[in-house]
Design an enzyme around this catalytic site. Structure first.
Site, PDB file in Angstrom:
ATOM      1  N   ALA A  27      16.746   2.402   3.033  1.00 15.90           N
ATOM      2  CA  ALA A  27      17.727   3.428   3.394  1.00 15.90           C
ATOM      3  C   ALA A  27      18.845   3.518   2.355  1.00 15.90           C
ATOM      4  O   ALA A  27      19.976   3.822   2.671  1.00 15.90           O
ATOM      5  CB  ALA A  27      18.298   3.112   4.774  1.00 15.90           C
ATOM      6  N   ARG A  33      18.854  15.760  -1.895  1.00 17.27           N
ATOM      7  CA  ARG A  33      18.397  17.056  -1.408  1.00 17.27           C
ATOM      8  C   ARG A  33      19.138  17.506  -0.138  1.00 17.27           C
ATOM      9  O   ARG A  33      19.075  18.666   0.248  1.00 17.27           O
ATOM     10  CB  ARG A  33      16.875  17.012  -1.174  1.00 17.27           C
ATOM     11  CG  ARG A  33      16.090  16.955  -2.476  1.00 17.27           C
ATOM     12  CD  ARG A  33      14.647  16.530  -2.282  1.00 17.27           C
ATOM     13  NE  ARG A  33      14.508  15.077  -2.201  1.00 17.27           N
ATOM     14  CZ  ARG A  33      13.348  14.439  -2.069  1.00 17.27           C
ATOM     15  NH1 ARG A  33      12.231  15.129  -2.006  1.00 17.27           N
ATOM     16  NH2 ARG A  33      13.311  13.125  -2.003  1.00 17.27           N
TER      17      ARG A  33
HETATM   18  C1  UD1 Z   1       8.469   8.664  -0.789  1.00 13.50           C
HETATM   19  C2  UD1 Z   1       7.197   8.163  -1.432  1.00 13.50           C
HETATM   20  C3  UD1 Z   1       6.129   9.240  -1.304  1.00 13.50           C
HETATM   21  C4  UD1 Z   1       5.925   9.591   0.150  1.00 13.50           C
HETATM   22  C5  UD1 Z   1       7.240   9.953   0.838  1.00 13.50           C
HETATM   23  C6  UD1 Z   1       7.016  10.025   2.328  1.00 13.50           C
HETATM   24  C7  UD1 Z   1       7.868   6.708  -3.291  1.00 13.50           C
HETATM   25  C8  UD1 Z   1       8.027   6.605  -4.746  1.00 13.50           C
HETATM   26  N1  UD1 Z   1       7.442   7.881  -2.825  1.00 13.50           N
HETATM   27  O1  UD1 Z   1       8.905   9.808  -1.485  1.00 13.50           O
HETATM   28  O2  UD1 Z   1       4.910   8.794  -1.850  1.00 13.50           O
HETATM   29  O3  UD1 Z   1       5.008  10.667   0.257  1.00 13.50           O
HETATM   30  O4  UD1 Z   1       8.224   8.933   0.595  1.00 13.50           O
HETATM   31  O5  UD1 Z   1       8.139  10.475   3.028  1.00 13.50           O
HETATM   32  O6  UD1 Z   1       8.081   5.742  -2.597  1.00 13.50           O
HETATM   33  N2  UD1 Z   1      15.233   4.618  -1.081  1.00 13.50           N
HETATM   34  C9  UD1 Z   1      15.937   3.462  -1.344  1.00 13.50           C
HETATM   35  N3  UD1 Z   1      16.259   3.165  -2.629  1.00 13.50           N
HETATM   36  C10 UD1 Z   1      15.900   3.944  -3.677  1.00 13.50           C
HETATM   37  C11 UD1 Z   1      15.158   5.117  -3.412  1.00 13.50           C
HETATM   38  C12 UD1 Z   1      14.832   5.428  -2.095  1.00 13.50           C
HETATM   39  O7  UD1 Z   1      16.288   2.725  -0.425  1.00 13.50           O
HETATM   40  O8  UD1 Z   1      16.234   3.591  -4.817  1.00 13.50           O
HETATM   41  C13 UD1 Z   1      14.909   4.948   0.320  1.00 13.50           C
HETATM   42  C14 UD1 Z   1      15.481   6.272   0.764  1.00 13.50           C
HETATM   43  O9  UD1 Z   1      16.751   6.098   1.367  1.00 13.50           O
HETATM   44  C15 UD1 Z   1      14.449   6.784   1.759  1.00 13.50           C
HETATM   45  C16 UD1 Z   1      13.160   6.113   1.302  1.00 13.50           C
HETATM   46  O10 UD1 Z   1      13.515   5.070   0.448  1.00 13.50           O
HETATM   47  O11 UD1 Z   1      14.738   6.398   3.083  1.00 13.50           O
HETATM   48  C17 UD1 Z   1      12.236   7.091   0.594  1.00 13.50           C
HETATM   49  O12 UD1 Z   1      12.910   7.629  -0.532  1.00 13.50           O
HETATM   50  P1  UD1 Z   1      12.820   9.175  -0.879  1.00 13.50           P
HETATM   51  O13 UD1 Z   1      13.641   9.419  -2.064  1.00 13.50           O
HETATM   52  O14 UD1 Z   1      13.055   9.989   0.311  1.00 13.50           O
HETATM   53  O15 UD1 Z   1      11.291   9.246  -1.302  1.00 13.50           O
HETATM   54  P2  UD1 Z   1      10.339  10.505  -1.285  1.00 13.50           P
HETATM   55  O16 UD1 Z   1      10.599  11.326  -2.481  1.00 13.50           O
HETATM   56  O17 UD1 Z   1      10.403  11.178   0.024  1.00 13.50           O
HETATM   57 CA    CA Z   2      11.652  10.906   1.878  1.00 10.02          CA
END
Ligand code: UD1
Ligand code: CA
Length: 484
Positions: A27, A33
């Site tokens: 999280a 976005r």
């Molecule tokens: C991610 C997946 C994707 C999947 C999708 C499903 C990756 C690289 N991609 O993409 O394959 O289809 O979820 O919903 O994992 N977060 C962190 N730290 C970070 C980046 C993200 O804690 O450095 C957390 C975000 O808060 C979020 C989750 O990880 O809750 C997913 O990150 P997000 O950026 O939403 O990934 P997606 O682009 O949706």
């Molecule tokens: Ca996501």
């Protein structure tokens, strides 16, 4: 042989008693976005911050320890949230200093984890069900040697999601992020990664060491471990229902997720014996007794408790309030941070503001506003009144147009009305003031001094009737109008 506790005990322990399980909830992303000052995972859906839903699903699925990875900005709020919403859960909130990708976030979460298995969830998937998580864990159990199982979904519009790529035999080979897809054939793949995984902890740790940020986003992708697992002990993808796996990245997806949450919550109350009509919005934290009726357009927000047999009629909005049994809230009433006791009647078009206590069988009618006021048993204020900072005695009657003048521009003052008193219509009670038991305030009186028990208070200029004057007055006015 390990005794299968899962066969003997139903409930949250069903699966993982044979193997300890830590859930890591990611999280810490920026949530760009959402285009919001508020971090994405704290955005509310059906009255709770997004991140609370996956945390709860993980606990329900049998996770014995929870690690929540958040940004520094969210840390304190996340700790507070877990304490208030899930006091019994053991949640370790950790900070990912820079949002370098989901792979990096998992590394932060994995630090010090000793369980054999980890369950990884995203903080932005509020519809996730514990049942789906249990299925995923069971599938990994059933495939010895396999290092990782992920949840996938088939969607019409896969754009934005990572695609689950499989070989000619249908075996998962990798997950490739949307931005890194190489061909139209890959782009056409409709099986997407839901961002939910169960993995063997040791294998995951070693795979993460090998993940590099050599992709379009320049981030450490957790999804890269899928290819590494596939090339090692094996990876599998378990297809789940797309609605349950919806990820919230922008406000449109937030609205979709909330709509589905509301549907689920309404269904839960209906099954428990509550009539819910139309498009009522009932927050996740609301409790409703059996045989209550919630009409179309009602919004029940935050911590509300609605008693058995109570009717909340169309368009009413109730926030953080308790409504007793067999009470009636007529259409288009607004009640906030207040308590309404059994059998009371509110509205239509009433405004019960914070700190109001409406006792048993009391009536608050149309266009009546209360604030920090107690309306005791059986008392009535049926029409057009402002009742602020007051205490209205049992059985008292407050007439139409009564105003409690509670504010002198600097301080608020109290109006106390004794039991059985009668306040005639269009009276102003200039606080601080007390009206005695069974006293009577004549219509149109401005009360500035206390009224003793049983007394009549009357304060208005005497009326004069001028015989035959009306036709003359009208003639004069008509002549004046003609001249202009
Ligand atoms: C991610 C997946 C994707 C999947 C999708 C499903 C990756 C690289 N991609 O993409 O394959 O289809 O979820 O919903 O994992 N977060 C962190 N730290 C970070 C980046 C993200 O804690 O450095 C957390 C975000 O808060 C979020 C989750 O990880 O809750 C997913 O990150 P997000 O950026 O939403 O990934 P997606 O682009 O949706
Ligand atoms: Ca996501």
């Amino acid at each position: 042989m390990v005794f299968g506790v899962r066969d003997a005990v139903a409930g949250p322990c069903e699966i993982s008693c044979t193997m300890s399980l830590t859930a890591i909830v990611l999280a810490a992303g920026l949530g760009k976005r959402m285009q919001s000052e508020l971090p994405k995972v704290l955005h509310p859906a059906a009255g709770r911050p997004l991140m609370l839903y996956p945390l709860r699903a993980a606990i329900e699925a049998g996770a014995t320890a929870i690690v929540c990875v958040v940004s520094a900005e969210v840390r304190d709020r996340a700790i507070g949230l877990c304490r208030t919403a899930m006091p019994a859960a053991d949640v370790d909130v950790r900070v990912q200093e820079l949002p370098q990708g989901t792979g990096d976030a998992v590394k932060v979460g994995l630090d010090g984890v000793e369980s054999e298995r980890v369950l990884i969830l995203c903080g932005d998937t509020p519809l996730l069900r514990a049942d789906d998580l249990r299925t995923l864990i069971r599938q990994l159990d059933a495939a010895p040697g396999t290092e990782l199982a992920l949840m996938s979904a088939r969607v019409e519009e896969p754009s934005g999601y990572g695609r689950v790529l499989r070989d000619a035999n249908g075996r998962v080979t990798e997950v490739r992020e949307h931005r890194d897809l190489r061909s139209d054939a890959e782009r056409a793949v409709q099986e997407v990664n839901a961002g939910v995984y169960v993995a063997n902890t040791a294998a995951l740790r070693s795979a993460l060491e090998r993940v590099k940020a050599d992709n379009a986003a320049g981030e450490f992708y957790l999804t890269d471990v899928v290819a590494l697992a596939a090339a090692g002990g094996g990876a599998l993808a378990v297809l789940g229902h797309a609605d349950n796996l919806l990820g919230v990245n922008d406000r449109a997806q937030l609205a979709d997720a909330e709509r589905l949450l509301f549907q689920r919550i309404v269904r839960r109350h209906q099954v428990a014996g509550v009539t819910v009509r139309g498009d009522a919005h009932i927050d996740d934290s609301v409790e409703i007794g059996a045989d209550a009726r919630i009409e179309a357009g009602v919004q029940l927000r935050g911590r509300c408790r609605i008693g058995a047999g109570t009717v909340i009629d169309a368009g009413s909005v109730i926030t953080d309030s308790e409504i007793g049994e067999r009470a009636t809230v007529k259409p288009y009433s607004v009640i906030s941070e207040s308590r309404v006791a059994a059998g009371a009647q509110i509205g239509p078009f009433a405004h019960v503001r914070p700190g109001s206590e409406i006792d048993e069988d009391a009536h608050i009618g149309n266009f009546v506003e209360t604030k920090k006021t107690r309306v005791r048993k059986g008392a009535k204020a049926n029409h057009l009144a402002y009742l602020g900072d007051g205490d209205i005695g049992e059985g008292a009657n407050v007439g139409a147009g009564t105003i409690f003048c509670n504010y002198d521009g600097f301080r608020k003052h109290k109006t106390v009305i004794g039991p059985g008193a009668f306040i005639g219509s269009d009276s102003q009670l200039v606080a601080p003031v007390q009206i005695g038991q069974n006293a009577y305030v004549a219509t149109g009186t401005t009360v500035t001094r206390d009224v003793p028990d049983d007394a009549l208070a009357i304060g208005r200029t005497a009326q004069e009737n001028k015989a035959g004057y009306a036709p003359r007055l009208k003639a004069r006015l008509a002549a004046q109008a003609k001249k202009q």
